[in-house]
Motif scaffolding. Structure first.
Motif, PDB file in Angstrom:
ATOM      1  N   ASP A  74      -2.233   7.350   4.815  1.00  0.00           N
ATOM      2  CA  ASP A  74      -2.082   6.307   3.795  1.00  0.00           C
ATOM      3  C   ASP A  74      -0.746   5.611   3.992  1.00  0.00           C
ATOM      4  N   GLY A  75      -0.621   4.462   3.328  1.00  0.00           N
ATOM      5  CA  GLY A  75       0.653   3.753   3.411  1.00  0.00           C
ATOM      6  C   GLY A  75       0.482   2.294   3.045  1.00  0.00           C
ATOM      7  N   PRO A  76       1.610   1.595   2.881  1.00  0.00           N
ATOM      8  CA  PRO A  76       1.552   0.187   2.473  1.00  0.00           C
ATOM      9  C   PRO A  76       1.090  -0.741   3.595  1.00  0.00           C
ATOM     10  N   ALA A  77       0.864  -1.996   3.238  1.00  0.00           N
ATOM     11  CA  ALA A  77       0.405  -3.013   4.189  1.00  0.00           C
ATOM     12  C   ALA A  77       1.369  -3.123   5.372  1.00  0.00           C
ATOM     13  N   ALA A  78       0.798  -3.254   6.556  1.00  0.00           N
ATOM     14  CA  ALA A  78       1.551  -3.468   7.795  1.00  0.00           C
ATOM     15  C   ALA A  78       2.522  -2.331   8.133  1.00  0.00           C
ATOM     16  N   SER A  79       2.178  -1.125   7.693  1.00  0.00           N
ATOM     17  CA  SER A  79       3.034   0.018   8.042  1.00  0.00           C
ATOM     18  C   SER A  79       2.612   0.628   9.373  1.00  0.00           C
ATOM     19  N   GLY A  80       1.571   0.063   9.973  1.00  0.00           N
ATOM     20  CA  GLY A  80       1.114   0.549  11.283  1.00  0.00           C
ATOM     21  C   GLY A  80      -0.008   1.567  11.192  1.00  0.00           C
ATOM     22  N   LYS A  81      -0.539   1.770   9.984  1.00  0.00           N
ATOM     23  CA  LYS A  81      -1.575   2.794   9.783  1.00  0.00           C
ATOM     24  C   LYS A  81      -2.776   2.642  10.708  1.00  0.00           C
ATOM     25  N   SER A  82      -3.307   1.402  10.773  1.00  0.00           N
ATOM     26  CA  SER A  82      -4.554   1.209  11.530  1.00  0.00           C
ATOM     27  C   SER A  82      -4.369   1.544  13.003  1.00  0.00           C
ATOM     28  N   ALA A 128     -14.583  -6.271   3.140  1.00  0.00           N
ATOM     29  CA  ALA A 128     -15.985  -6.692   3.260  1.00  0.00           C
ATOM     30  C   ALA A 128     -16.554  -7.064   1.884  1.00  0.00           C
ATOM     31  N   VAL A 129     -16.265  -6.246   0.884  1.00  0.00           N
ATOM     32  CA  VAL A 129     -16.761  -6.557  -0.466  1.00  0.00           C
ATOM     33  C   VAL A 129     -16.121  -7.854  -0.960  1.00  0.00           C
ATOM     34  N   THR A 130     -14.838  -8.027  -0.651  1.00  0.00           N
ATOM     35  CA  THR A 130     -14.125  -9.245  -1.060  1.00  0.00           C
ATOM     36  C   THR A 130     -14.762 -10.479  -0.418  1.00  0.00           C
ATOM     37  N   LEU A 131     -15.053 -10.396   0.884  1.00  0.00           N
ATOM     38  CA  LEU A 131     -15.657 -11.537   1.571  1.00  0.00           C
ATOM     39  C   LEU A 131     -17.036 -11.850   0.987  1.00  0.00           C
ATOM     40  N   ALA A 132     -17.823 -10.795   0.719  1.00  0.00           N
ATOM     41  CA  ALA A 132     -19.165 -11.017   0.141  1.00  0.00           C
ATOM     42  C   ALA A 132     -19.032 -11.709  -1.217  1.00  0.00           C
ATOM     43  N   VAL A 167      -9.185 -13.652   2.317  1.00  0.00           N
ATOM     44  CA  VAL A 167      -9.738 -12.321   2.014  1.00  0.00           C
ATOM     45  C   VAL A 167      -8.581 -11.358   1.712  1.00  0.00           C
ATOM     46  N   THR A 168      -7.546 -11.412   2.545  1.00  0.00           N
ATOM     47  CA  THR A 168      -6.375 -10.542   2.335  1.00  0.00           C
ATOM     48  C   THR A 168      -5.795 -10.750   0.937  1.00  0.00           C
ATOM     49  N   ALA A 169      -5.692 -12.015   0.546  1.00  0.00           N
ATOM     50  CA  ALA A 169      -5.069 -12.325  -0.748  1.00  0.00           C
ATOM     51  C   ALA A 169      -5.961 -11.930  -1.925  1.00  0.00           C
ATOM     52  N   GLN A 172       6.870 -11.680   4.381  1.00  0.00           N
ATOM     53  CA  GLN A 172       7.474 -10.571   3.628  1.00  0.00           C
ATOM     54  C   GLN A 172       7.165 -10.696   2.136  1.00  0.00           C
ATOM     55  N   GLY A 173       7.175 -11.921   1.635  1.00  0.00           N
ATOM     56  CA  GLY A 173       6.853 -12.148   0.216  1.00  0.00           C
ATOM     57  C   GLY A 173       5.443 -11.666  -0.096  1.00  0.00           C
ATOM     58  N   ALA A 174       4.489 -12.004   0.784  1.00  0.00           N
ATOM     59  CA  ALA A 174       3.094 -11.610   0.560  1.00  0.00           C
ATOM     60  C   ALA A 174       2.939 -10.091   0.658  1.00  0.00           C
ATOM     61  N   ILE A 175       3.667  -9.483   1.589  1.00  0.00           N
ATOM     62  CA  ILE A 175       3.599  -8.018   1.754  1.00  0.00           C
ATOM     63  C   ILE A 175       4.140  -7.326   0.506  1.00  0.00           C
ATOM     64  N   GLU A 176       5.258  -7.840  -0.014  1.00  0.00           N
ATOM     65  CA  GLU A 176       5.864  -7.207  -1.193  1.00  0.00           C
ATOM     66  C   GLU A 176       4.968  -7.362  -2.419  1.00  0.00           C
ATOM     67  N   GLN A 177       4.257  -8.485  -2.469  1.00  0.00           N
ATOM     68  CA  GLN A 177       3.322  -8.698  -3.569  1.00  0.00           C
ATOM     69  C   GLN A 177       2.164  -7.702  -3.490  1.00  0.00           C
ATOM     70  N   ARG A 178       1.669  -7.489  -2.279  1.00  0.00           N
ATOM     71  CA  ARG A 178       0.571  -6.531  -2.100  1.00  0.00           C
ATOM     72  C   ARG A 178       1.030  -5.114  -2.421  1.00  0.00           C
ATOM     73  N   ASP A 179       2.268  -4.762  -2.017  1.00  0.00           N
ATOM     74  CA  ASP A 179       2.815  -3.426  -2.337  1.00  0.00           C
ATOM     75  C   ASP A 179       2.799  -3.227  -3.850  1.00  0.00           C
ATOM     76  N   LYS A 180       3.253  -4.262  -4.546  1.00  0.00           N
ATOM     77  CA  LYS A 180       3.388  -4.162  -6.006  1.00  0.00           C
ATOM     78  C   LYS A 180       2.013  -3.934  -6.627  1.00  0.00           C
ATOM     79  N   SER A 181       1.031  -4.716  -6.163  1.00  0.00           N
ATOM     80  CA  SER A 181      -0.279  -4.566  -6.783  1.00  0.00           C
ATOM     81  C   SER A 181      -0.939  -3.250  -6.349  1.00  0.00           C
ATOM     82  N   ASP A 182      -0.706  -2.793  -5.114  1.00  0.00           N
ATOM     83  CA  ASP A 182      -1.279  -1.510  -4.670  1.00  0.00           C
ATOM     84  C   ASP A 182      -0.644  -0.330  -5.414  1.00  0.00           C
ATOM     85  N   GLU A 183       0.678  -0.424  -5.651  1.00  0.00           N
ATOM     86  CA  GLU A 183       1.369   0.702  -6.314  1.00  0.00           C
ATOM     87  C   GLU A 183       1.139   0.697  -7.820  1.00  0.00           C
ATOM     88  N   GLY A 184       0.875  -0.477  -8.353  1.00  0.00           N
ATOM     89  CA  GLY A 184       0.844  -0.595  -9.809  1.00  0.00           C
ATOM     90  C   GLY A 184      -0.519  -0.407 -10.452  1.00  0.00           C
TER      91      GLY A 184
END
Ligand code: C5P
Length: 227
Positions: A9-17, A40-44, A94-96, A174-186
């Motif tokens: 597990d880990g935040p966006a762009a941490s190299g997990k994949s 995939a669900v988001t795109l659908a 889709v990412t957003a 970086q702004g978009a990554i930090e926003q995703r971190d916030k929403s993933d953690e929160g």
């Protein structure tokens, strides 16, 4: 259930994949990219033109769409109603928008169920996401949590985008990554956090090869103590 389950597990762009895929290759294990499922669900949902903030609409999309996930070459191949959307799920829109799907406890429950079904059919699996060690596979054999400074993660994401011909500024990324971190953690359901028994690896100053080698050592040590 698979005989060997490793969660990353880990935040966006941490190299997990990348790391999960390479580790899976070295271990002869299957690789599950759970972010691809949320995408995939988001795109659908985007294609169905539903209100992304309406959980019932999203559940309806999920119930009426056929999703297929399979281990492809280097990444998970994803099909929606029989059409390959492996590339389309990486689009910025889709990412957003994935955070709406990620915030729904009911959708998460269904996706976690699909992840467990996927694992049930495999001998060994390396699975990556945000909640794999905490929610999907709390009894996994080995849990990792990869992290890195937001500026380094932005730099890595920019290099990835450049390779595809997309030019975005570091600040924007970086702004978009930090926003995703916030929403993933929160969020209340399946928030991003390391499992209590996860090994946390800060990859800021490490190459992909160094991270994979470190994780592989941990897995081998664990397997030796198990034998
Ligand atoms: O990892 P990736 O960036 O492809 O994930 C897309 C989105 O799906 C993430 O921003 C996150 O909000 C969500 N996600 C999640 N739980 C997972 C995997 C991904 O909430 N296990």
């Amino acid at each position: 259930m698979a005989k060997l389950i490793i969660t990353i597990d880990g935040p966006a762009a941490s190299g997990k994949s990348t790391v999960a895929r390479l580790l899976a290759e070295k271990l002869g294990a299957s690789f599950l990219d759970t972010g691809a499922m949320y995408r995939a669900v988001t795109l659908a949902a985007i294609r169905a033109n539903v209100d992304m903030t309406d959980e019932d609409d999203l559940l309806e999309v999920m119930a009426t769409t056929e999703f297929q996930f399979s281990a492809g070459q280097g990444k998970m191949a994803v099909c929606i109603d029989g059409i390959d959307v492996t590339e389309q799920i990486r689009q910025p829109q889709v990412t957003a928008s994935a955070r709406h799907v990620a915030a729904s406890a009911k959708l998460r429950e269904k996706l976690v169920e699909m992840q467990r079904q996927f694992a049930a059919g495999e001998e060994k699996i390396v699975t990556e996401g945000r909640d794999q060690g905490t929610v999907a596979f709390p009894n996994a054999d080995m849990k990792f949590y990869l992290t890195a400074d937001p500026s380094e993660r932005a730099r890595r994401r920019q290099a990835e985008l450049r390779a595809k011909g997309d030019i975005e500024s570091l600040e924007q990324i970086q702004g978009a990554i930090e926003q995703r971190d916030k929403s993933d953690e929160g969020r209340a359901a399946g928030p991003l956090r390391p499992a209590n028994d996860a090994i946390v690896v800060d990859t800021t100053d490490l190459s992909v090869e160094e991270v994979v080698a470190r994780l592989l050592r941990c897995v081998e040590e664990k397997c030796q103590t198990k034998d």
